[in-house]
Design an enzyme around this catalytic site. Structure first.
Site, PDB file in Angstrom:
ATOM      1  N   GLU A  77      47.169  33.253  41.572  1.00 33.57           N
ATOM      2  CA  GLU A  77      46.212  33.774  40.599  1.00 33.57           C
ATOM      3  C   GLU A  77      44.953  32.908  40.652  1.00 33.57           C
ATOM      4  OE1 GLU A  77      44.923  35.948  39.012  1.00 33.57           O
ATOM      5  OE2 GLU A  77      45.663  36.212  36.964  1.00 33.57           O
ATOM      6  N   ASP A  78      43.820  33.480  40.313  1.00 35.82           N
ATOM      7  CA  ASP A  78      42.581  32.703  40.296  1.00 35.82           C
ATOM      8  C   ASP A  78      42.499  31.838  39.044  1.00 35.82           C
ATOM      9  OD1 ASP A  78      42.274  34.926  38.620  1.00 35.82           O
ATOM     10  OD2 ASP A  78      40.319  35.513  39.395  1.00 35.82           O
ATOM     11  N   ASP A 124      43.558  32.631  31.661  1.00 31.79           N
ATOM     12  CA  ASP A 124      42.676  32.557  30.495  1.00 31.79           C
ATOM     13  C   ASP A 124      43.531  32.785  29.255  1.00 31.79           C
ATOM     14  OD1 ASP A 124      40.609  32.690  28.684  1.00 31.79           O
ATOM     15  OD2 ASP A 124      39.677  34.471  29.524  1.00 31.79           O
ATOM     16  N   PHE A 183      32.917  30.647  30.920  1.00 32.37           N
ATOM     17  CA  PHE A 183      33.133  31.746  31.853  1.00 32.37           C
ATOM     18  C   PHE A 183      32.725  31.283  33.236  1.00 32.37           C
ATOM     19  CE2 PHE A 183      33.009  35.791  33.969  1.00 32.37           C
ATOM     20  CZ  PHE A 183      34.151  36.385  33.441  1.00 32.37           C
ATOM     21  N   ARG A 211      31.357  36.736  43.329  1.00 31.02           N
ATOM     22  CA  ARG A 211      32.643  36.393  43.946  1.00 31.02           C
ATOM     23  C   ARG A 211      32.473  35.570  45.221  1.00 31.02           C
ATOM     24  NH1 ARG A 211      36.917  39.162  41.532  1.00 31.02           N
ATOM     25  NH2 ARG A 211      36.496  41.293  40.878  1.00 31.02           N
TER      26      ARG A 211
HETATM   27  P1  IMP Z   1      44.183  36.407  31.339  1.00 32.06           P
HETATM   28  O1  IMP Z   1      45.046  37.624  31.467  1.00 32.06           O
HETATM   29  O2  IMP Z   1      43.370  36.400  30.084  1.00 32.06           O
HETATM   30  O3  IMP Z   1      44.939  35.124  31.559  1.00 32.06           O
HETATM   31  O4  IMP Z   1      43.071  36.506  32.424  1.00 32.06           O
HETATM   32  C1  IMP Z   1      43.378  36.606  33.747  1.00 32.06           C
HETATM   33  C2  IMP Z   1      42.260  37.245  34.540  1.00 32.06           C
HETATM   34  O5  IMP Z   1      41.031  37.357  33.838  1.00 32.06           O
HETATM   35  C3  IMP Z   1      41.940  36.382  35.721  1.00 32.06           C
HETATM   36  O6  IMP Z   1      42.753  36.720  36.812  1.00 32.06           O
HETATM   37  C4  IMP Z   1      40.489  36.693  35.984  1.00 32.06           C
HETATM   38  O7  IMP Z   1      40.376  37.823  36.812  1.00 32.06           O
HETATM   39  C5  IMP Z   1      39.931  37.023  34.644  1.00 32.06           C
HETATM   40  N1  IMP Z   1      39.230  35.853  34.066  1.00 32.06           N
HETATM   41  C6  IMP Z   1      39.622  35.072  33.058  1.00 32.06           C
HETATM   42  N2  IMP Z   1      38.746  34.089  32.795  1.00 32.06           N
HETATM   43  C7  IMP Z   1      37.744  34.264  33.691  1.00 32.06           C
HETATM   44  C8  IMP Z   1      36.539  33.531  33.966  1.00 32.06           C
HETATM   45  O8  IMP Z   1      36.180  32.516  33.350  1.00 32.06           O
HETATM   46  N3  IMP Z   1      35.781  34.018  34.975  1.00 32.06           N
HETATM   47  C9  IMP Z   1      36.117  35.110  35.720  1.00 32.06           C
HETATM   48  N4  IMP Z   1      37.247  35.801  35.501  1.00 32.06           N
HETATM   49  C10 IMP Z   1      38.055  35.377  34.503  1.00 32.06           C
HETATM   50 MG    MG Z   2      42.024  38.198  38.237  1.00 30.74          MG
END
Ligand code: IMP
Ligand code: MG
Length: 184
Positions: A111-112, A115, A163, A176
């Site tokens: 995963e990148d 959040d 962000f 990206r």
């Molecule tokens: P989560 O489900 O809230 O944990 O978010 C996961 C996904 O949200 C990541 O795989 C990203 O694609 C996107 N995401 C969350 N935070 C950021 C950020 O700071 N920049 C860009 N994408 C984000």
């Molecule tokens: Mg993502």
């Protein structure tokens, strides 16, 4: 090579990059360390399957797997994303699901960024139903603000609560391609 000035001038998505949070060198060093840890964690005869969550993980995935010294196969998953906003909506749709069977395999999800934790919190049980031998997460970034904490075995960096874009991460599909990670 993209510089912050060039990107900012491009008025991409109406936003501009504020500061570099992780440089290309920072990332390369950390990715090598993660790959070494992953290599050490698995045996040579583990039937390793690395699953990258698109699109955000594509650059990380490609750098990481080239440094893992184990036989492995790879595939991708496409889950729904934020759209053009910067706040997690919390719903997960799988738009692409791997053909590879997970049964009995050692699976690493790449995963990148974590959040809110929603994506993995929903994805992990779904993949566990497919009876992998093991299922572990390697995330490049973790904001450590997740109300849900999907336990990631490998974390590249504890990210600031900003962000972030670049190295695969986007804002409304922009940024990206940046080779570094910056905040907006
Ligand atoms: P989560 O489900 O809230 O944990 O978010 C996961 C996904 O949200 C990541 O795989 C990203 O694609 C996107 N995401 C969350 N935070 C950021 C950020 O700071 N920049 C860009 N994408 C984000
Ligand atoms: Mg993502």
């Amino acid at each position: 090579m993209s510089t912050i000035a060039e990107v900012a001038k491009g008025r991409l998505g109406g936003r501009s990059v504020r500061r570099i949070v992780y440089s290309e060198d920072d990332i390369a060093t950390r990715v090598s360390e993660l790959a070494e840890e992953i290599t050490g964690h698995y045996a040579a005869d583990d039937h390793l399957l690395v699953l990258g969550l698109l699109k955000g993980s594509f650059i990380f995935m490609s750098d990481l797997v080239r440094r893992v010294q184990r036989p492995l196969q790879l595939d991708f998953l496409v889950a729904s994303s934020y759209g053009s906003g910067t706040v997690s909506s919390g719903d997960l749709r799988l738009l692409y699901d791997p053909g590879a069977s997970l049964r009995g395999r050692s699976v690493v999800i790449v995963e990148d960024i974590i959040d809110s934790g929603h994506t993995l919190q929903r994805l992990i049980p779904l993949l566990r139903e497919r009876e992998p031998r093991s299922l572990d997460v390697c995330t490049l970034l973790h904001k450590r603000i997740a109300p849900l904490d999907p336990d990631a075995r490998w974390v590249g960096f504890d990210a600031p609560p900003e962000f972030l874009v670049g190295y695969g991460l986007d804002h409304a599909e922009d940024f990206r391609h940046l080779p570094f990670i910056a905040s907006l």
